[in-house]
Design an enzyme around this catalytic site. Structure first.
Site, PDB file in Angstrom:
ATOM      1  N   LYS A  36       2.160  -3.955   6.554  1.00 28.88           N
ATOM      2  CA  LYS A  36       2.607  -3.896   5.157  1.00 28.88           C
ATOM      3  C   LYS A  36       4.120  -3.672   5.103  1.00 28.88           C
ATOM      4  O   LYS A  36       4.829  -4.290   4.314  1.00 28.88           O
ATOM      5  CB  LYS A  36       1.873  -2.781   4.401  1.00 28.88           C
ATOM      6  CG  LYS A  36       0.379  -3.033   4.217  1.00 28.88           C
ATOM      7  CD  LYS A  36       0.108  -4.265   3.349  1.00 28.88           C
ATOM      8  CE  LYS A  36      -1.362  -4.596   3.239  1.00 28.88           C
ATOM      9  NZ  LYS A  36      -1.630  -5.927   2.659  1.00 28.88           N
ATOM     10  N   SER A  55       0.833  -1.206   0.000  1.00 27.18           N
ATOM     11  CA  SER A  55       0.000   0.000   0.000  1.00 27.18           C
ATOM     12  C   SER A  55       0.865   1.253   0.000  1.00 27.18           C
ATOM     13  O   SER A  55       1.983   1.258   0.538  1.00 27.18           O
ATOM     14  CB  SER A  55      -0.868  -0.029   1.261  1.00 27.18           C
ATOM     15  OG  SER A  55      -1.430   1.223   1.504  1.00 27.18           O
ATOM     16  N   TYR A 113      -2.031  -1.614  10.879  1.00 26.16           N
ATOM     17  CA  TYR A 113      -2.271  -2.145   9.539  1.00 26.16           C
ATOM     18  C   TYR A 113      -1.112  -1.753   8.610  1.00 26.16           C
ATOM     19  O   TYR A 113      -0.518  -2.589   7.935  1.00 26.16           O
ATOM     20  CB  TYR A 113      -3.601  -1.604   8.978  1.00 26.16           C
ATOM     21  CG  TYR A 113      -3.643  -1.600   7.467  1.00 26.16           C
ATOM     22  CD1 TYR A 113      -3.864  -2.781   6.760  1.00 26.16           C
ATOM     23  CD2 TYR A 113      -3.433  -0.420   6.752  1.00 26.16           C
ATOM     24  CE1 TYR A 113      -3.848  -2.779   5.374  1.00 26.16           C
ATOM     25  CE2 TYR A 113      -3.425  -0.411   5.372  1.00 26.16           C
ATOM     26  CZ  TYR A 113      -3.637  -1.587   4.682  1.00 26.16           C
ATOM     27  OH  TYR A 113      -3.613  -1.588   3.319  1.00 26.16           O
TER      28      TYR A 113
HETATM   29  C1  UD1 Z   1      -7.026   4.520   3.444  1.00 27.84           C
HETATM   30  C2  UD1 Z   1      -5.845   3.953   4.176  1.00 27.84           C
HETATM   31  C3  UD1 Z   1      -4.899   3.246   3.236  1.00 27.84           C
HETATM   32  C4  UD1 Z   1      -5.629   2.243   2.382  1.00 27.84           C
HETATM   33  C5  UD1 Z   1      -6.761   2.980   1.652  1.00 27.84           C
HETATM   34  C6  UD1 Z   1      -7.584   2.080   0.757  1.00 27.84           C
HETATM   35  C7  UD1 Z   1      -5.470   5.558   6.006  1.00 27.84           C
HETATM   36  C8  UD1 Z   1      -4.491   6.477   6.647  1.00 27.84           C
HETATM   37  N1  UD1 Z   1      -5.088   4.977   4.881  1.00 27.84           N
HETATM   38  O1  UD1 Z   1      -6.547   5.578   2.627  1.00 27.84           O
HETATM   39  O2  UD1 Z   1      -3.891   2.609   3.964  1.00 27.84           O
HETATM   40  O3  UD1 Z   1      -4.734   1.681   1.460  1.00 27.84           O
HETATM   41  O4  UD1 Z   1      -7.631   3.547   2.632  1.00 27.84           O
HETATM   42  O5  UD1 Z   1      -8.265   1.108   1.489  1.00 27.84           O
HETATM   43  O6  UD1 Z   1      -6.544   5.342   6.500  1.00 27.84           O
HETATM   44  N2  UD1 Z   1     -13.140  10.883   3.189  1.00 27.84           N
HETATM   45  C9  UD1 Z   1     -14.181  11.749   3.512  1.00 27.84           C
HETATM   46  N3  UD1 Z   1     -15.305  11.198   4.050  1.00 27.84           N
HETATM   47  C10 UD1 Z   1     -15.449   9.869   4.284  1.00 27.84           C
HETATM   48  C11 UD1 Z   1     -14.388   8.999   3.947  1.00 27.84           C
HETATM   49  C12 UD1 Z   1     -13.248   9.544   3.406  1.00 27.84           C
HETATM   50  O7  UD1 Z   1     -14.085  12.957   3.315  1.00 27.84           O
HETATM   51  O8  UD1 Z   1     -16.497   9.457   4.808  1.00 27.84           O
HETATM   52  C13 UD1 Z   1     -11.926  11.451   2.597  1.00 27.84           C
HETATM   53  C14 UD1 Z   1     -10.687  11.222   3.441  1.00 27.84           C
HETATM   54  O9  UD1 Z   1     -10.538  12.253   4.373  1.00 27.84           O
HETATM   55  C15 UD1 Z   1      -9.611  11.200   2.362  1.00 27.84           C
HETATM   56  C16 UD1 Z   1     -10.303  10.624   1.133  1.00 27.84           C
HETATM   57  O10 UD1 Z   1     -11.699  10.787   1.380  1.00 27.84           O
HETATM   58  O11 UD1 Z   1      -9.233  12.503   2.069  1.00 27.84           O
HETATM   59  C17 UD1 Z   1      -9.991   9.169   0.912  1.00 27.84           C
HETATM   60  O12 UD1 Z   1     -10.216   8.454   2.122  1.00 27.84           O
HETATM   61  P1  UD1 Z   1     -10.209   6.854   2.183  1.00 27.84           P
HETATM   62  O13 UD1 Z   1     -11.059   6.308   1.099  1.00 27.84           O
HETATM   63  O14 UD1 Z   1     -10.548   6.462   3.582  1.00 27.84           O
HETATM   64  O15 UD1 Z   1      -8.718   6.459   1.817  1.00 27.84           O
HETATM   65  P2  UD1 Z   1      -7.331   6.911   2.473  1.00 27.84           P
HETATM   66  O16 UD1 Z   1      -7.523   7.533   3.796  1.00 27.84           O
HETATM   67  O17 UD1 Z   1      -6.582   7.688   1.462  1.00 27.84           O
END
Ligand code: UD1
Length: 342
Positions: A154, A125, A150
């Protein structure tokens, strides 16, 4: 016909990879304990490819069962997806994450040695890069301290592979071990048939399933975590990658067959970042559904912006992501609708 063992092959990325493998002429054996997936996925795969993958329900933390799996199937290569993957849960249950993710990798490597299987593709990842100092992120960037157990599993898994490959290379009596670690950015979307896709357990943590569930009325509102970041629209930027493009990277990685003393790492992303608001806009355009969202405080641990340089995978694997953000939001929505009507 080469036989590929796909651990975690009933999961989100695993199932799409099984489809890509079968469509490329590989014979596939799926090993999955169904802890975060459903056996129905196996029959859905068959509906897409018209080929029945062999399915073994097995817990890879059991050494005896894992060795038996290798003895029975004698795979030519392994793609190792099977692992726990929820960041938040890993903070609550670190020991269970370390035990499951590390023990299963050790058992898989043991099984491989047992039957002379030399190739492994590992599911890593972009989380290993932490908060990058520069963008885009290349494979030469240092790995940072993991933000969660997690993420640490990795990193540790990459280290275990590195030591195993090094030892095999320098010890004449060992078999060579060829290991590739694919560092995924943000996998999303679903197969265009809407027969397989992401099936999050409970409340989703990731953005796309949260968006589709909100649009479907399962969740009342999407919280956009933070609108005061140093980005053009104030929301976080990620490198979203379509799961079918990601699946194809595994097929190409299997063909990368170089014997060396190190693990070859590849970033698997599109090389382009999109903000949360851009993802929402694309979703509304492709689904025709108005999304109910509101701004909420920043989420702890979120990286402001990250996207990949996929140049190395393009050069050495001949891989490239072809699908757009609109393809991701469209297929994710089609999949959500299929789940609702099932
Ligand atoms: C997360 C994991 C990463 C994993 C990836 C895919 C962390 C730090 N990293 O990445 O290890 O490989 O998922 O499974 O958690 N967001 C919102 N509202 C929501 C959900 C998300 O605004 O309800 C935003 C988050 O703040 C972020 C973006 O959407 O900016 C992507 O979030 P998310 O899909 O959870 O992925 P990551 O945090 O990038």
């Amino acid at each position: 016909m080469e036989k590929i063992l796909v651990t975690g092959g009933a999961g989100f990325i695993g199932s799409h990879t099984v489809v890509a493998l079968q469509e490329s002429g590989y014979e596939v054996v799926i090993a999955d304990n169904l802890s975060n997936s459903d056996e129905m996925v196996v029959s859905q795969i068959k509906k897409i490819t018209k080929i029945d993958p062999v399915f073994e329900k097995i817990d890879l933390t059991c050494t005896k069962d894992t060795v038996r799996l290798f003895e029975v199937h004698k795979p030519d290569a392994v793609i190792h997806f099977a692992s726990y993957k929820a960041v938040g849960e890993s903070v609550q249950k670190p020991l269970s994450y370390y035990f499951n993710n590390i023990t299963s990798l050790l058992n898989v490597l043991d099984g491989m040695r047992h039957v002379g299987c030399e190739r492994i593709i590992f599911s890593s990842s972009c989380t290993v890069y932490g908060i990058p100092d520069e963008l885009p992120v290349t494979e030469k960037f240092p790995r940072k301290k993991a933000c969660s157990p997690y993420g640490n599993t990795k990193k540790i898994s990459e280290d275990i592979l590195a030591d195993a490959v090094y030892a095999a290379f320098h010890n004449d009596r060992e078999l060579p071990l060829k290991a590739v670690s694919l560092r995924y950015f943000n996998p999303t979307g679903a197969h265009p048939s809407a027969l397989i896709g992401e099936l999050p357990l409970g409340v989703p943590n990731n953005l796309m399933p949260y968006i589709t569930q909100t649009a479907a009325g399962i969740r009342p509102v999407l919280n956009v975590f933070g609108n005061d970041y140093n980005t053009p629209d104030g929301t976080c930027i990620r490198d979203y990658i379509h799961v079918c493009d990601l699946a194809e990277a595994h097929v190409l990685a299997l063909k990368y067959n170089k014997v060396s003393s190190f693990v070859e790492m590849f970033n698997i992303g599109t090389g382009r970042g999109y903000s949360v608001l851009e993802v929402i806009k694309s979703f509304e355009k492709m689904s025709g559904v108005h999304l109910n969202y509101e701004f909420a405080p920043r989420r702890r641990g979120d990286v402001e912006k990250i996207w990949s340089s996929p140049a190395k995978a393009e050069e050495l694997l001949n891989w490239k992501a072809y699908r757009s953000l609109d393809d991701m939001t469209e297929t994710a929505w089609k999949w959500q609708l299929a789940v609702l009507s099932a």
